[in-house]
Write a protein that holds these residues in place. Structure first.
Motif, PDB file in Angstrom:
ATOM      1  N   LYS A 172       0.826  -1.203   0.000  1.00 52.51           N
ATOM      2  CA  LYS A 172       0.000   0.000   0.000  1.00 52.51           C
ATOM      3  C   LYS A 172       0.864   1.257   0.000  1.00 52.51           C
ATOM      4  CE  LYS A 172      -3.768  -2.309   2.483  1.00 52.51           C
ATOM      5  NZ  LYS A 172      -4.521  -2.383   3.759  1.00 52.51           N
ATOM      6  N   CYS A 173       1.967   1.230   0.760  1.00 46.78           N
ATOM      7  CA  CYS A 173       2.872   2.386   0.796  1.00 46.78           C
ATOM      8  C   CYS A 173       3.472   2.647  -0.578  1.00 46.78           C
ATOM      9  CB  CYS A 173       3.997   2.141   1.801  1.00 46.78           C
ATOM     10  SG  CYS A 173       3.463   2.040   3.521  1.00 46.78           S
ATOM     11  N   MET A 174       3.907   1.591  -1.246  1.00 49.76           N
ATOM     12  CA  MET A 174       4.549   1.753  -2.550  1.00 49.76           C
ATOM     13  C   MET A 174       3.543   2.202  -3.602  1.00 49.76           C
ATOM     14  SD  MET A 174       7.617   1.268  -1.870  1.00 49.76           S
ATOM     15  CE  MET A 174       8.143   1.471  -3.551  1.00 49.76           C
ATOM     16  N   ILE A 175       2.339   1.681  -3.524  1.00 53.80           N
ATOM     17  CA  ILE A 175       1.307   2.099  -4.480  1.00 53.80           C
ATOM     18  C   ILE A 175       0.994   3.578  -4.293  1.00 53.80           C
ATOM     19  CG2 ILE A 175      -1.126   1.842  -5.079  1.00 53.80           C
ATOM     20  CD1 ILE A 175      -0.824  -1.160  -4.620  1.00 53.80           C
ATOM     21  N   LEU A 176       0.939   4.033  -3.047  1.00 51.01           N
ATOM     22  CA  LEU A 176       0.706   5.459  -2.789  1.00 51.01           C
ATOM     23  C   LEU A 176       1.817   6.302  -3.413  1.00 51.01           C
ATOM     24  CD1 LEU A 176      -0.750   7.814  -1.414  1.00 51.01           C
ATOM     25  CD2 LEU A 176       0.629   7.350   0.630  1.00 51.01           C
ATOM     26  N   GLY A 177       3.057   5.883  -3.214  1.00 55.71           N
ATOM     27  CA  GLY A 177       4.178   6.614  -3.794  1.00 55.71           C
ATOM     28  C   GLY A 177       4.117   6.652  -5.303  1.00 55.71           C
ATOM     29  N   ALA A 178       3.743   5.528  -5.919  1.00 59.25           N
ATOM     30  CA  ALA A 178       3.644   5.470  -7.384  1.00 59.25           C
ATOM     31  C   ALA A 178       2.529   6.363  -7.896  1.00 59.25           C
ATOM     32  CB  ALA A 178       3.406   4.023  -7.826  1.00 59.25           C
ATOM     33  N   VAL A 179       1.412   6.401  -7.173  1.00 53.60           N
ATOM     34  CA  VAL A 179       0.298   7.274  -7.578  1.00 53.60           C
ATOM     35  C   VAL A 179       0.734   8.736  -7.519  1.00 53.60           C
ATOM     36  CG1 VAL A 179      -1.994   8.099  -6.914  1.00 53.60           C
ATOM     37  CG2 VAL A 179      -1.510   5.642  -6.948  1.00 53.60           C
ATOM     38  N   ILE A 180       1.432   9.107  -6.462  1.00 49.42           N
ATOM     39  CA  ILE A 180       1.929  10.479  -6.338  1.00 49.42           C
ATOM     40  C   ILE A 180       2.852  10.816  -7.502  1.00 49.42           C
ATOM     41  CG2 ILE A 180       3.419  11.992  -4.961  1.00 49.42           C
ATOM     42  CD1 ILE A 180       2.304  10.607  -2.461  1.00 49.42           C
ATOM     43  N   ASN A 181       3.757   9.902  -7.821  1.00 54.05           N
ATOM     44  CA  ASN A 181       4.685  10.115  -8.937  1.00 54.05           C
ATOM     45  C   ASN A 181       3.938  10.256 -10.257  1.00 54.05           C
ATOM     46  OD1 ASN A 181       7.180  10.219 -10.352  1.00 54.05           O
ATOM     47  ND2 ASN A 181       7.028   8.031 -10.776  1.00 54.05           N
ATOM     48  N   THR A 182       2.948   9.405 -10.469  1.00 52.21           N
ATOM     49  CA  THR A 182       2.187   9.428 -11.722  1.00 52.21           C
ATOM     50  C   THR A 182       1.383  10.721 -11.869  1.00 52.21           C
ATOM     51  OG1 THR A 182       2.011   7.008 -11.636  1.00 52.21           O
ATOM     52  CG2 THR A 182       0.500   8.163 -13.106  1.00 52.21           C
ATOM     53  N   VAL A 183       0.838  11.217 -10.775  1.00 50.53           N
ATOM     54  CA  VAL A 183       0.061  12.458 -10.817  1.00 50.53           C
ATOM     55  C   VAL A 183       0.972  13.665 -11.040  1.00 50.53           C
ATOM     56  CG1 VAL A 183      -1.382  14.014  -9.454  1.00 50.53           C
ATOM     57  CG2 VAL A 183      -1.832  11.555  -9.426  1.00 50.53           C
ATOM     58  N   LEU A 184       2.124  13.685 -10.356  1.00 54.00           N
ATOM     59  CA  LEU A 184       3.002  14.854 -10.430  1.00 54.00           C
ATOM     60  C   LEU A 184       3.815  14.916 -11.712  1.00 54.00           C
ATOM     61  CD1 LEU A 184       4.356  15.121  -6.761  1.00 54.00           C
ATOM     62  CD2 LEU A 184       2.507  16.405  -7.848  1.00 54.00           C
ATOM     63  N   ASP A 185       4.089  13.763 -12.325  1.00 48.11           N
ATOM     64  CA  ASP A 185       4.891  13.758 -13.558  1.00 48.11           C
ATOM     65  C   ASP A 185       4.320  14.694 -14.635  1.00 48.11           C
ATOM     66  OD1 ASP A 185       7.331  12.524 -13.534  1.00 48.11           O
ATOM     67  OD2 ASP A 185       6.549  10.519 -13.855  1.00 48.11           O
ATOM     68  N   PRO A 186       3.066  14.523 -15.042  1.00 44.98           N
ATOM     69  CA  PRO A 186       2.545  15.415 -16.084  1.00 44.98           C
ATOM     70  C   PRO A 186       2.453  16.870 -15.626  1.00 44.98           C
ATOM     71  CG  PRO A 186       0.790  14.032 -15.206  1.00 44.98           C
ATOM     72  CD  PRO A 186       2.074  13.485 -14.672  1.00 44.98           C
ATOM     73  N   VAL A 187       2.221  17.081 -14.320  1.00 47.38           N
ATOM     74  CA  VAL A 187       2.154  18.455 -13.817  1.00 47.38           C
ATOM     75  C   VAL A 187       3.498  19.158 -13.994  1.00 47.38           C
ATOM     76  CG1 VAL A 187       1.842  19.889 -11.760  1.00 47.38           C
ATOM     77  CG2 VAL A 187       0.325  17.940 -12.173  1.00 47.38           C
ATOM     78  N   PHE A 188       4.574  18.479 -13.588  1.00 45.19           N
ATOM     79  CA  PHE A 188       5.900  19.085 -13.663  1.00 45.19           C
ATOM     80  C   PHE A 188       6.442  19.128 -15.096  1.00 45.19           C
ATOM     81  CE2 PHE A 188       6.814  17.695  -9.029  1.00 45.19           C
ATOM     82  CZ  PHE A 188       6.142  18.810  -8.562  1.00 45.19           C
ATOM     83  N   ILE A 189       6.173  18.061 -15.876  1.00 45.34           N
ATOM     84  CA  ILE A 189       6.755  17.978 -17.216  1.00 45.34           C
ATOM     85  C   ILE A 189       5.996  18.850 -18.207  1.00 45.34           C
ATOM     86  CG2 ILE A 189       7.228  16.440 -19.166  1.00 45.34           C
ATOM     87  CD1 ILE A 189       7.673  14.197 -17.103  1.00 45.34           C
ATOM     88  N   PHE A 190       4.663  18.730 -18.209  1.00 43.38           N
ATOM     89  CA  PHE A 190       3.856  19.469 -19.190  1.00 43.38           C
ATOM     90  C   PHE A 190       3.365  20.812 -18.647  1.00 43.38           C
ATOM     91  CE2 PHE A 190       3.085  14.891 -20.162  1.00 43.38           C
ATOM     92  CZ  PHE A 190       3.812  14.855 -21.347  1.00 43.38           C
ATOM     93  N   GLY A 191       2.858  20.799 -17.402  1.00 42.28           N
ATOM     94  CA  GLY A 191       2.294  22.027 -16.844  1.00 42.28           C
ATOM     95  C   GLY A 191       3.347  23.074 -16.532  1.00 42.28           C
ATOM     96  N   LEU A 192       4.446  22.652 -15.887  1.00 40.78           N
ATOM     97  CA  LEU A 192       5.499  23.592 -15.490  1.00 40.78           C
ATOM     98  C   LEU A 192       6.687  23.577 -16.438  1.00 40.78           C
ATOM     99  CD1 LEU A 192       5.454  22.978 -11.611  1.00 40.78           C
ATOM    100  CD2 LEU A 192       4.269  24.739 -12.931  1.00 40.78           C
ATOM    101  N   HIS A 193       6.638  22.711 -17.462  1.00 38.26           N
ATOM    102  CA  HIS A 193       7.689  22.635 -18.502  1.00 38.26           C
ATOM    103  C   HIS A 193       9.079  22.424 -17.891  1.00 38.26           C
ATOM    104  CE1 HIS A 193       4.593  24.022 -21.275  1.00 38.26           C
ATOM    105  NE2 HIS A 193       4.353  25.042 -20.462  1.00 38.26           N
ATOM    106  N   MET A 194       9.176  21.484 -16.959  1.00 40.90           N
ATOM    107  CA  MET A 194      10.439  21.240 -16.268  1.00 40.90           C
ATOM    108  C   MET A 194      11.223  20.073 -16.852  1.00 40.90           C
ATOM    109  SD  MET A 194       9.141  21.834 -12.325  1.00 40.90           S
ATOM    110  CE  MET A 194      10.772  21.637 -11.617  1.00 40.90           C
ATOM    111  N   GLY A 195      10.654  19.354 -17.823  1.00 44.36           N
ATOM    112  CA  GLY A 195      11.379  18.291 -18.498  1.00 44.36           C
ATOM    113  C   GLY A 195      11.819  17.181 -17.559  1.00 44.36           C
TER     114      GLY A 195
END
Length: 361
Positions: A172-195
């Motif tokens: 459950k801990c690892m799944i939570l971490g993966a969900v956080i990573n999956t949600v933040l990836d597009p925000v940082f890469i596409f939304g904030l253009h951080m590559g």
């Protein structure tokens, strides 16, 4: 006066098949999620940055494998020793082993973060970065090294918490971490253009969340207790932990060695093809990530046998040890044949999933 009956441990009484299922599935899923961090980064980076960004995540991927190798050596070694001690009714020695392991994990985590930060440039060159992908690889690596201690904690504590009888917690801990990573990836890469920098930051945040929750569980351990007086490491106990954990370490570290070697071969000889070194490096990285998913299932089965065999060997229930080995070997054979069939029948869709983002057909 009659002696009170000793409370029996489920590892000594439950059917072998049920125990293997109970311990292997959460463990395999936990390992898959560990690899999923880099896979998710590759998918979003491939869409937002391109081949060069994918090459950067592939160059850094052996760091994940090396970290998990250290985690398994410490965590599996501790869990195996704990199970042996509990099977022999040596409660104090089991407590000492668990306490000792906390110190080893902190020391290894500091080593990974500081060493990775100081030698990031040498690491990306050693791991096969091309000239064009060097800077992206360095930027990505310099950030993810600070998440490695938490990846180490979550991976190692998986074995310890599994031996404590609660394998679903780390899943459950690892799944939570993966969900956080999956949600933040597009925000940082596409939304904030951080590559690739954004992908690395998302990965670290997810790993900190998962590792932090696993550390919290140390206060909830049921079969052992962490005691401050036993945190100081000793050569004898460290040797016993490493002795039982070294097979898990070698399994992972050889995988890392193969990937580093192949990365360098892709960089050198891929540059001589029409595709170029970055494409060759990216393609090989995709193949390795698919392999790691299958590998996680096999490691999950083998890791599931450790608390079962450790406890029953300590309790001198050798019949259950032999039965566990036979059943685990059969399951591993079936899993191997199944994945071989998947690789042979669906190579195109597997490659498309990793190279074209979430549009998997």
């Amino acid at each position: 006066m009659e002696q009170p009956q000793r409370k029996q441990n489920p590892l000594e009484t439950e059917p072998i098949g049920r125990l293997i299922r109970r311990y292997s599935i959460p463990t395999a899923l936990t390992l898959m999620v560990n690899y999923l961090y880099n896979i998710v980064d590759q998918i979003f980076v491939g869409q937002g940055v391109g081949v060069m960004g994918m090459a950067a995540t592939n160059v850094a991927f052996p760091l994940t494998i090396v970290t998990i190798a250290l985690a398994l050596m410490i965590g599996d070694g501790c869990a195996a020793n704990m199970s042996l001690c509990l099977g022999r009714r040596q409660q104090e020695e089991a407590d000492r082993t668990a306490s000792h392991t906390v110190t080893l994990l902190v020391a290894a985590g500091v080593f990974l973060a500081v060493g990775g930060s100081l030698f990031a440039q040498q690491i990306v060159l050693l791991f096969g970065a091309t000239e064009t992908a060097f800077q992206a690889s360095l930027d990505y690596t310099q950030i993810i090294v600070w998440g490695l201690p938490f990846l180490l904690f979550s991976s190692a504590l998986t074995a310890i918490i599994r031996a404590d009888g609660n394998p679903k917690y780390t899943m459950k801990c690892m799944i939570l971490g993966a969900v956080i990573n999956t949600v933040l990836d597009p925000v940082f890469i596409f939304g904030l253009h951080m590559g690739v920098v954004g992908a690395a930051i998302a990965t670290v945040i997810g790993q900190v969340a998962a590792g932090g929750l696993c550390l919290v569980y140390l206060r909830r351990l049921q079969s052992v207790r962490i005691r401050r007086a036993w945190l100081r490491p000793t050569a004898a106990l460290t040797g016993r932990i490493f002795k039982l954990g070294i097979p898990s370490f070698l399994t992972q570290i050889m995988t890392a060695a193969v990937q580093v070697t192949m990365n360098n071969l892709m960089t050198r000889y891929g540059a001589q093809t029409a595709y170029g070194g970055d494409v060759a490096l990216s393609v090989y990285g995709m193949v390795m990530k698919v392999y790691q998913i299958a590998h996680a299932m096999l490691v999950g089965v083998s890791s599931a046998t450790q608390p079962i065999n450790g406890y029953n060997f300590g309790a001198k229930r050798y019949d259950r040890v032999r039965a566990t080995y036979r059943m685990a070997a059969t399951i591993a054979l079936v899993v191997s044949v199944g994945w071989f069939a998947v690789y042979q029948l669906f190579p195109g869709p597997l490659a498309h999933c990793l190279s074209q983002g979430t549009q998997c057909t």
